[in-house]
Each structure stands twice: as structure tokens, then as C-alpha cells.
Design a protein around this motif. Structure first.
Motif, PDB file in Angstrom:
ATOM      1  N   THR A  71      42.703  43.558  48.802  1.00 45.88           N
ATOM      2  CA  THR A  71      41.824  43.023  47.762  1.00 45.88           C
ATOM      3  C   THR A  71      41.123  41.773  48.286  1.00 45.88           C
ATOM      4  O   THR A  71      41.528  41.179  49.285  1.00 45.88           O
ATOM      5  CB  THR A  71      42.614  42.636  46.493  1.00 45.88           C
ATOM      6  OG1 THR A  71      43.371  41.438  46.751  1.00 45.88           O
ATOM      7  CG2 THR A  71      43.554  43.750  46.060  1.00 45.88           C
ATOM      8  N   PRO A  74      41.228  36.326  44.279  1.00 47.19           N
ATOM      9  CA  PRO A  74      40.760  36.264  42.894  1.00 47.19           C
ATOM     10  C   PRO A  74      39.793  35.097  42.689  1.00 47.19           C
ATOM     11  O   PRO A  74      40.026  33.999  43.202  1.00 47.19           O
ATOM     12  CB  PRO A  74      42.051  36.080  42.089  1.00 47.19           C
ATOM     13  CG  PRO A  74      43.032  35.506  43.061  1.00 47.19           C
ATOM     14  CD  PRO A  74      42.674  36.046  44.399  1.00 47.19           C
ATOM     15  N   TRP A  78      39.019  34.024  36.381  1.00 52.09           N
ATOM     16  CA  TRP A  78      39.966  34.914  35.717  1.00 52.09           C
ATOM     17  C   TRP A  78      40.547  34.203  34.483  1.00 52.09           C
ATOM     18  O   TRP A  78      40.901  33.021  34.542  1.00 52.09           O
ATOM     19  CB  TRP A  78      41.109  35.288  36.665  1.00 52.09           C
ATOM     20  CG  TRP A  78      40.820  36.462  37.556  1.00 52.09           C
ATOM     21  CD1 TRP A  78      40.109  36.459  38.709  1.00 52.09           C
ATOM     22  CD2 TRP A  78      41.266  37.807  37.360  1.00 52.09           C
ATOM     23  NE1 TRP A  78      40.065  37.721  39.257  1.00 52.09           N
ATOM     24  CE2 TRP A  78      40.774  38.571  38.451  1.00 52.09           C
ATOM     25  CE3 TRP A  78      42.045  38.439  36.377  1.00 52.09           C
ATOM     26  CZ2 TRP A  78      41.023  39.930  38.577  1.00 52.09           C
ATOM     27  CZ3 TRP A  78      42.288  39.802  36.504  1.00 52.09           C
ATOM     28  CH2 TRP A  78      41.777  40.529  37.588  1.00 52.09           C
ATOM     29  N   PRO A  82      45.822  37.390  37.618  1.00 51.29           N
ATOM     30  CA  PRO A  82      45.296  38.566  38.330  1.00 51.29           C
ATOM     31  C   PRO A  82      46.372  39.463  38.910  1.00 51.29           C
ATOM     32  O   PRO A  82      46.116  40.624  39.217  1.00 51.29           O
ATOM     33  CB  PRO A  82      44.429  37.952  39.434  1.00 51.29           C
ATOM     34  CG  PRO A  82      44.939  36.565  39.611  1.00 51.29           C
ATOM     35  CD  PRO A  82      45.434  36.131  38.265  1.00 51.29           C
ATOM     36  N   TYR A  83      47.600  38.907  39.065  1.00 50.60           N
ATOM     37  CA  TYR A  83      48.701  39.682  39.647  1.00 50.60           C
ATOM     38  C   TYR A  83      49.677  40.191  38.588  1.00 50.60           C
ATOM     39  O   TYR A  83      50.754  40.667  38.928  1.00 50.60           O
ATOM     40  CB  TYR A  83      49.434  38.849  40.687  1.00 50.60           C
ATOM     41  CG  TYR A  83      48.553  38.429  41.839  1.00 50.60           C
ATOM     42  CD1 TYR A  83      48.049  39.377  42.728  1.00 50.60           C
ATOM     43  CD2 TYR A  83      48.189  37.099  42.033  1.00 50.60           C
ATOM     44  CE1 TYR A  83      47.221  39.010  43.780  1.00 50.60           C
ATOM     45  CE2 TYR A  83      47.362  36.726  43.078  1.00 50.60           C
ATOM     46  CZ  TYR A  83      46.881  37.679  43.949  1.00 50.60           C
ATOM     47  OH  TYR A  83      46.055  37.310  44.991  1.00 50.60           O
ATOM     48  N   TYR A  93      44.408  45.883  33.365  1.00 44.65           N
ATOM     49  CA  TYR A  93      43.822  44.727  34.034  1.00 44.65           C
ATOM     50  C   TYR A  93      44.648  44.366  35.267  1.00 44.65           C
ATOM     51  O   TYR A  93      45.860  44.559  35.297  1.00 44.65           O
ATOM     52  CB  TYR A  93      43.787  43.522  33.093  1.00 44.65           C
ATOM     53  CG  TYR A  93      42.851  43.659  31.928  1.00 44.65           C
ATOM     54  CD1 TYR A  93      41.513  43.319  32.047  1.00 44.65           C
ATOM     55  CD2 TYR A  93      43.309  44.131  30.687  1.00 44.65           C
ATOM     56  CE1 TYR A  93      40.646  43.438  30.972  1.00 44.65           C
ATOM     57  CE2 TYR A  93      42.455  44.259  29.611  1.00 44.65           C
ATOM     58  CZ  TYR A  93      41.119  43.903  29.749  1.00 44.65           C
ATOM     59  OH  TYR A  93      40.261  44.032  28.692  1.00 44.65           O
ATOM     60  N   GLY A  94      43.968  43.807  36.274  1.00 49.10           N
ATOM     61  CA  GLY A  94      44.671  43.324  37.449  1.00 49.10           C
ATOM     62  C   GLY A  94      43.785  43.346  38.676  1.00 49.10           C
ATOM     63  O   GLY A  94      42.879  44.193  38.791  1.00 49.10           O
ATOM     64  N   LEU A  95      44.030  42.418  39.586  1.00 47.88           N
ATOM     65  CA  LEU A  95      43.250  42.336  40.811  1.00 47.88           C
ATOM     66  C   LEU A  95      43.440  43.603  41.646  1.00 47.88           C
ATOM     67  O   LEU A  95      44.564  44.015  41.923  1.00 47.88           O
ATOM     68  CB  LEU A  95      43.678  41.113  41.621  1.00 47.88           C
ATOM     69  CG  LEU A  95      42.917  40.846  42.921  1.00 47.88           C
ATOM     70  CD1 LEU A  95      41.445  40.544  42.636  1.00 47.88           C
ATOM     71  CD2 LEU A  95      43.559  39.704  43.694  1.00 47.88           C
ATOM     72  N   ALA A 325      35.932  38.656  37.740  1.00 42.51           N
ATOM     73  CA  ALA A 325      37.064  38.157  36.956  1.00 42.51           C
ATOM     74  C   ALA A 325      37.516  39.222  35.964  1.00 42.51           C
ATOM     75  O   ALA A 325      36.710  40.010  35.458  1.00 42.51           O
ATOM     76  CB  ALA A 325      36.666  36.886  36.218  1.00 42.51           C
ATOM     77  N   ASP A 326      38.821  39.247  35.692  1.00 39.23           N
ATOM     78  CA  ASP A 326      39.416  40.179  34.734  1.00 39.23           C
ATOM     79  C   ASP A 326      39.074  41.640  35.063  1.00 39.23           C
ATOM     80  O   ASP A 326      38.767  42.449  34.190  1.00 39.23           O
ATOM     81  CB  ASP A 326      38.981  39.838  33.305  1.00 39.23           C
ATOM     82  CG  ASP A 326      39.420  38.447  32.882  1.00 39.23           C
ATOM     83  OD1 ASP A 326      40.386  37.920  33.468  1.00 39.23           O
ATOM     84  OD2 ASP A 326      38.793  37.869  31.976  1.00 39.23           O
ATOM     85  N   GLU A 327      39.163  41.941  36.339  1.00 38.42           N
ATOM     86  CA  GLU A 327      38.913  43.299  36.830  1.00 38.42           C
ATOM     87  C   GLU A 327      39.834  44.290  36.121  1.00 38.42           C
ATOM     88  O   GLU A 327      40.990  43.989  35.830  1.00 38.42           O
ATOM     89  CB  GLU A 327      39.161  43.329  38.340  1.00 38.42           C
ATOM     90  CG  GLU A 327      38.952  44.664  39.007  1.00 38.42           C
ATOM     91  CD  GLU A 327      39.297  44.617  40.491  1.00 38.42           C
ATOM     92  OE1 GLU A 327      39.317  45.682  41.133  1.00 38.42           O
ATOM     93  OE2 GLU A 327      39.549  43.515  41.014  1.00 38.42           O
TER      94      GLU A 327
END
Length: 350
Positions: A71, A74, A78, A82-83, A93-95, A325-327
Motif C-alpha cells: 500500500t 496513509p 483519514w 487506516p489499519y 474501510y481500511g488502507l 482518505a477513508d479508502e
């Protein structure tokens, strides 16, 4: 077997395991353990992990299913951890969930399914590292160790539409030289002025061969540095050119052309990230079309750039969510992708 839930659980585990480029060892461990648990024999080179379906026959063509485990870092905007894989309804949601965890876990389930079916082709699954930085310890280290590949599907987020062409990338460092002197007396040769003609030419030049899928090859001067203080005529002006090539131009060809048309000294950082494509009449592309998919050209770079065989991108999720952000990825996208991949590959010949 509920392949969607299997994919979802693996993706949640990966999100909770930081795997920024060049630091993917823990994620590679997870992929290696999971592939072994599924009953295959994983192989590993650096942090690249792959498996070959057991019925390999050297007389048959080979299909590679590929996605990356690394990845980006981040971004600061965010609003959640992210983790921490957070599942809210249909949304996870998550990186790395979208880029490209969805494709990574979907293709692994497809590999499991198709490995059990009669096929006219061999099947290889590869989870590659360092894609986000095009690192030399990524897929470039793994490809020479794979069986000869005939064609590849790369699980980048494309909304499950086939990206059958992809722009290449070349980064060029330029330097214009002058001679330092005192600004008050008009001494010296100003390197900024020496660079101006080149910068204007680079801004205005348009390559004539325009791709119907990828558009024109594009030049962008993205960095300019010169001078040390206000009263010293600068003796050097450095700049960076970002070149995005379509399938009609090789990077080496573009570089030589630029060298012939500017006064500044140019140095290419690499030539290896070429534009990639697959013929529109390839059987896999034609099967995609028959399923209602729409081929298109992608401006973003992927591991396709170092694949010396036909390839295209096809994966769940949307490119616009990548590196944001907030993938997130939708569980329904993963479920639908697994079904579409299997429909694409079942009874396929190429």
C-alpha cells in the motif's frame, strides 16, 4: 463454500497488517500461509508469493492472475484508523482495501475455484510486492521464476471493466547551465534564462500519434529548482519532466527525440516502465465484451508496465478511491467480481 466470506476475512487480516511498499514481509507471510492452507504449494521470492495450479502442462498456454500486497502510506486526512478493518453494512474501510486488496483476495478465490476445473490453460496466482513504488524487489524479481506466461489479468480497481491499455511512465532530469555572477552588475549567464526556451517548448509540444484508448503522449515539467540567493546569478537550473507514453511510443524513442530538441542536458531515470496493452480482439477481451463490459484505456501505472506479455487490468473497486482518505471496498463488489472472473475464465481458450 462461501468464497466471498473467505475473501473478506483474508482482506480484513491484510488491512490490519501494515504493508507499506518495501515493508510487506508480514503481509507476504499471510499470503503464503493462506495459499498453503488452501492446499497449494506457495513459492516466495523476497515478498512476492505465488502458486501454480497442480495440473501444469508445459504444452498449454499459461494465464497469470496478479495483484499487489503493498500500500501507499496513509494520508493525513483519514478520519478513522487506516489499519482497523471496519465493516459497516456493505462497506469495508481500511488502507489497501480498494487498491488493491479487493482484487488480491478475489483473484485468490478464483484461483481456488478454477484450479479444480478442467481448463485448456495453466493457471498461476501471484501476489506481488512494491507495486506502488515500482520497486526492483517487486514483480520484476518474481517474473523470471514463473512458468512462461501467455497473458495476465491484473486485479487493479477498474469497476470490473477491462483496461486494455495503460500509459507508461518515464521521469527525466534536466539541467541547464550558465555562469554565476553578481546580479547588480549583470555579470554571468543566467541558467534560468538558458532553461526558458526548453521549458516553453516542453510545455507546447504535442506528440502527433494519439491513441484512441489512451489519448496523447503527455509531457509535464513538474519540478524546477535554481539559485541560491537573490543577488547571485544562478549557474544551474534543474528541472524534472514527467512523461506519460501511449502505446505508440517507446520510452527510449521519446527520450532521444527530446534530447534532439532541447539545449539542456537530459538524463532518464529509467526506460523500463513502458506503456502496456492487449489486442482488442484477444479472446479474453472479446469474452469481456460479450459479458457486457466496456474496454477502455487507463492513465494510471501498474505492474503491467514490466510485463513482457499481453495483459489487462480488471478488478473490483474504483480507481478514484485509491490513495485517498477513508479508502473502502464494497463486499458486494468482491462477491460480484468473483462470479464475473469465473464466468470469464470458464471454458476459455486462448
Amino acid at each position: 463454500m462461501d468464497y466471498t466470506n473467505e475473501a473478506l476475512e483474508l482482506l480484513r487480516w491484510l488491512i490490519a497488517t501494515p504493508s507499506v511498499s518495501r515493508n510487506e514481509a508480514a503481509a507476504a507471510d499471510i499470503m503464503e500461509q493462506t495459499i498453503a492452507r488452501y492446499g497449494f504449494q506457495p513459492r516466495r521470492e523476497a515478498n512476492n508469493v505465488w502458486a501454480v495450479a497442480p495440473d501444469y502442462d508445459a504444452a498449454r498456454p499459461t494465464l497469470l492472475l496478479n495483484a499487489h500486497i503493498d500500500t501507499v502510506k496513509p494520508v493525513s486526512t483519514w478520519t478513522r484508523n487506516p489499519y482497523e478493518p471496519a465493516l459497516e453494512g456493505d462497506v469495508l474501510y481500511g488502507l489497501g482495501s480498494n487498491d488493491c486488496g479487493g482484487g488480491l483476495v478475489s483473484l485468490l478465490q478464483v484461483f481456488r475455484i478454477m484450479a479444480e476445473r478442467n481448463r485448456a490453460y495453466n493457471l498461476v496466482y501471484l501476489a506481488s510486492a512494491e507495486e506502488e513504488v515500482t520497486g526492483r524487489d517487486g514483480i520484476s524479481r518474481a517474473l523470471p521464476l514463473l512458468p512462461p506466461v501467455s497473458v495476465a489479468i491484473v486485479g487493479e480497481p477498474t469497476g470490473m471493466q477491462p483496461a486494455i491499455a495503460e500509459k507508461g511512465l518515464m521521469v527525466i532530469d534536466g539541467v541547464a547551465r550558465g555562469r554565476s555572477g553578481h546580479a547588480a552588475r549583470g555579470e554571468g549567464v543566467n541558467a534560468i534564462y538558458e532553461a526558458l526556451d526548453d521549458l516553453l517548448w516542453l510545455r507546447d509540444y504535442q506528440f502527433p500519434r494519439v491513441s484512441p484508448l489512451l489519448g496523447p503522449t503527455k509531457l509535464s515539467v513538474t519540478v524546477v529548482n535554481a539559485g541560491t540567493q537573490h543577488n547571485v546569478v544562478p549557474d544551474e537550473c534543474r528541472f524534472v519532466i514527467d512523461v506519460r507514453t501511449n502505446e505508440y511510443y517507446q520510452n527510449e524513442e521519446v527520450f532521444q527525440f527530446l534530447c534532439q530538441h532541447v539545449k539542456s542536458e537530459l538524463t532518464a531515470r529509467s526506460f523500463r516502465l513502458h506503456s502496456s496493452s492487449i489486442p482488442a480482439d484477444h479472446p479474453l477481451v472479446q469474452r469481456c465484451v460479450s459479458m457486457g463490459m466496456q474496454p477502455y484505456g487507463s492513465p494510471t501505472l501498474s505492474d503491467q508496465s514490466v510485463m513482457p506479455f499481453p495483459s489487462f487490468k480488471l478488478g473490483p473497486g474504483e480507481s478514484a478511491r485509491s490513495h485517498s482518505a477513508d479508502e473502502f471496498i464494497r463486499v458486494s463488489e468482491i462477491s460480484r467480481a468473483i462470479g464475473q472472473y469465473v464466468q470469464l475464465l470458464d471454458d476459455m481458450a486462448f
